[in-house]
Scaffold this active site. Structure first.
Site, PDB file in Angstrom:
ATOM      1  N   HIS A 290      -7.031  -4.704  10.652  1.00 14.23           N
ATOM      2  CA  HIS A 290      -6.787  -4.453   9.301  1.00 14.23           C
ATOM      3  C   HIS A 290      -5.483  -5.174   8.784  1.00 14.23           C
ATOM      4  O   HIS A 290      -4.701  -5.651   9.544  1.00 14.23           O
ATOM      5  CB  HIS A 290      -6.912  -2.995   8.976  1.00 14.23           C
ATOM      6  CG  HIS A 290      -5.472  -2.272   9.398  1.00 14.23           C
ATOM      7  ND1 HIS A 290      -5.741  -0.820   9.216  1.00 14.23           N
ATOM      8  CD2 HIS A 290      -4.325  -2.587   9.580  1.00 14.23           C
ATOM      9  CE1 HIS A 290      -4.399  -0.352   9.397  1.00 14.23           C
ATOM     10  NE2 HIS A 290      -3.652  -1.260   9.716  1.00 14.23           N
TER      11      HIS A 290
ATOM     12  N   ASP B 277       0.804  -1.352  -0.032  1.00  9.92           N
ATOM     13  CA  ASP B 277       0.237   0.020   0.105  1.00  9.92           C
ATOM     14  C   ASP B 277       0.811   1.238  -0.315  1.00  9.92           C
ATOM     15  O   ASP B 277       2.061   1.211   0.122  1.00  9.92           O
ATOM     16  CB  ASP B 277      -0.896  -0.027   1.206  1.00  9.92           C
ATOM     17  CG  ASP B 277      -0.272  -0.305   2.435  1.00  9.92           C
ATOM     18  OD1 ASP B 277       0.958  -0.339   2.646  1.00  9.92           O
ATOM     19  OD2 ASP B 277      -0.754  -0.722   3.394  1.00  9.92           O
TER      20      ASP B 277
ATOM     21  N   ASN C 290      -6.848  -2.665  14.815  1.00  6.05           N
ATOM     22  CA  ASN C 290      -8.420  -2.889  14.526  1.00  6.05           C
ATOM     23  C   ASN C 290      -8.675  -4.457  13.617  1.00  6.05           C
ATOM     24  O   ASN C 290      -9.611  -4.256  13.005  1.00  6.05           O
ATOM     25  CB  ASN C 290      -9.120  -1.784  13.694  1.00  6.05           C
ATOM     26  CG  ASN C 290      -8.444  -1.154  12.390  1.00  6.05           C
ATOM     27  OD1 ASN C 290      -7.375  -2.140  12.044  1.00  6.05           O
ATOM     28  ND2 ASN C 290      -8.916  -0.292  11.710  1.00  6.05           N
TER      29      ASN C 290
ATOM     30  N   GLU D 113      -9.630  -1.824   5.814  1.00  6.50           N
ATOM     31  CA  GLU D 113      -9.960  -1.572   7.295  1.00  6.50           C
ATOM     32  C   GLU D 113     -11.145  -2.363   7.456  1.00  6.50           C
ATOM     33  O   GLU D 113     -11.970  -3.193   6.465  1.00  6.50           O
ATOM     34  CB  GLU D 113     -10.313  -0.003   7.470  1.00  6.50           C
ATOM     35  CG  GLU D 113      -9.283   0.865   7.005  1.00  6.50           C
ATOM     36  CD  GLU D 113      -8.356   0.945   7.872  1.00  6.50           C
ATOM     37  OE1 GLU D 113      -8.290   0.104   8.894  1.00  6.50           O
ATOM     38  OE2 GLU D 113      -7.420   1.928   8.047  1.00  6.50           O
TER      39      GLU D 113
END
Ligand code: PGA
Length: 240
Positions: A139, A67, A137, A144
């Protein structure tokens, strides 16, 4: 899924580096998927050390990063282009033409860029070995919670928790609100996946990813569906 619990971060990093080096030795034209963030820093250090000590040759290897932030120039200190140059590419002989990082700089046509990136991965014959971290979280890359398991490379909004975590690294600078990321579908097509997690703050996410229900609300839980995953943790993850 194999889970290796190492005694400390150093051993985690060495174990991950050894996996990568073994894979490149077995297949010099390996296609390797690479992460950024704090977790893989030790792995890059160990790979670079081994590369020097053992006179390894990475010139035929191809790399695809997971990314990149949207809105940063390549040379911006917090861009993943900068990160990769600083921590890995400037120290080893991966051919510049074999390095792939999604383009996040301003002014790019991101739909075209996402398509180009997917095509480049396909034309490379797919990713042989993909190293990933996990967010607090759950991800993976910037997929996400809620990211479809069949998603492809695309621009996404960062979750509030991700922005908050990134703020520690960005200091007074503005954290980008968007990123271009491989999708969960792209990631799941890698032939082998190695997940790295270190630190008590990751314990809950790791628990949900490995033992919780497989659900798009925890993107990393998709790894339970993959036939060849190695998870490398250190004791600090387990303790919590
Ligand atoms: P970290 O990030 O390695 O900086 O903890 C991991 C991630 O958010 O995927």
């Amino acid at each position: 899924m194999r889970v290796l619990v190492t005694p400390d971060y150093r051993t985690l990093s060495r174990t991950a580096a050894e996996l990568v080096i073994k894979a490149v030795r077995a297949k010099p034209d390996l296609t390797l998927g690479l992460p950024t963030g704090s977790t893989p820093l030790g792995m890059y250090e160990e790979i670079v050390r081994e590369y020097r000590d053992e006179h390894l040759d990475f010139s035929n290897m191809r790399t695809f990063n997971l990314d990149e932030y949207v809105g940063l120039l390549h040379d911006a200190p917090k861009s993943y282009h900068s990160y990769m140059r600083r921590h890995f590419f400037q120290h080893v002989n991966v051919s510049p033409g074999n390095i792939n990082i999604p383009e996040g700089k301003p002014g790019v046509d991101f739909d075209a860029e996402a398509e180009r990136y997917e095509k480049a991965i396909r034309e490379a014959g797919g990713i042989d070995l993909l190293i990933v971290g996990i967010g607090t979280n759950g991800h993976i890359a910037f997929n996400e919670p809620g990211a479809p398991f069949d998603s492809r490379t695309r621009v996404v909004d960062l979750a509030p928790e991700t922005i908050l975590n990134a703020q520690r690294h960005f200091g007074n600078e503005h954290v980008p609100r968007k990123a271009i990321t491989m999708g969960m579908g792209t990631i799941r097509e890698a032939r082998r996946i190695v997940l790295l997690a270190s630190g008590a703050h990751k314990a809950n996410a790791v628990e949900r990813a490995l033992r919780g229900p497989v659900s798009e609300s925890v993107p990393a839980s998709a790894l339970q569906l993959h036939p060849r995953v190695i998870v490398i943790l250190d004791e600090t993850v387990k303790k919590n």
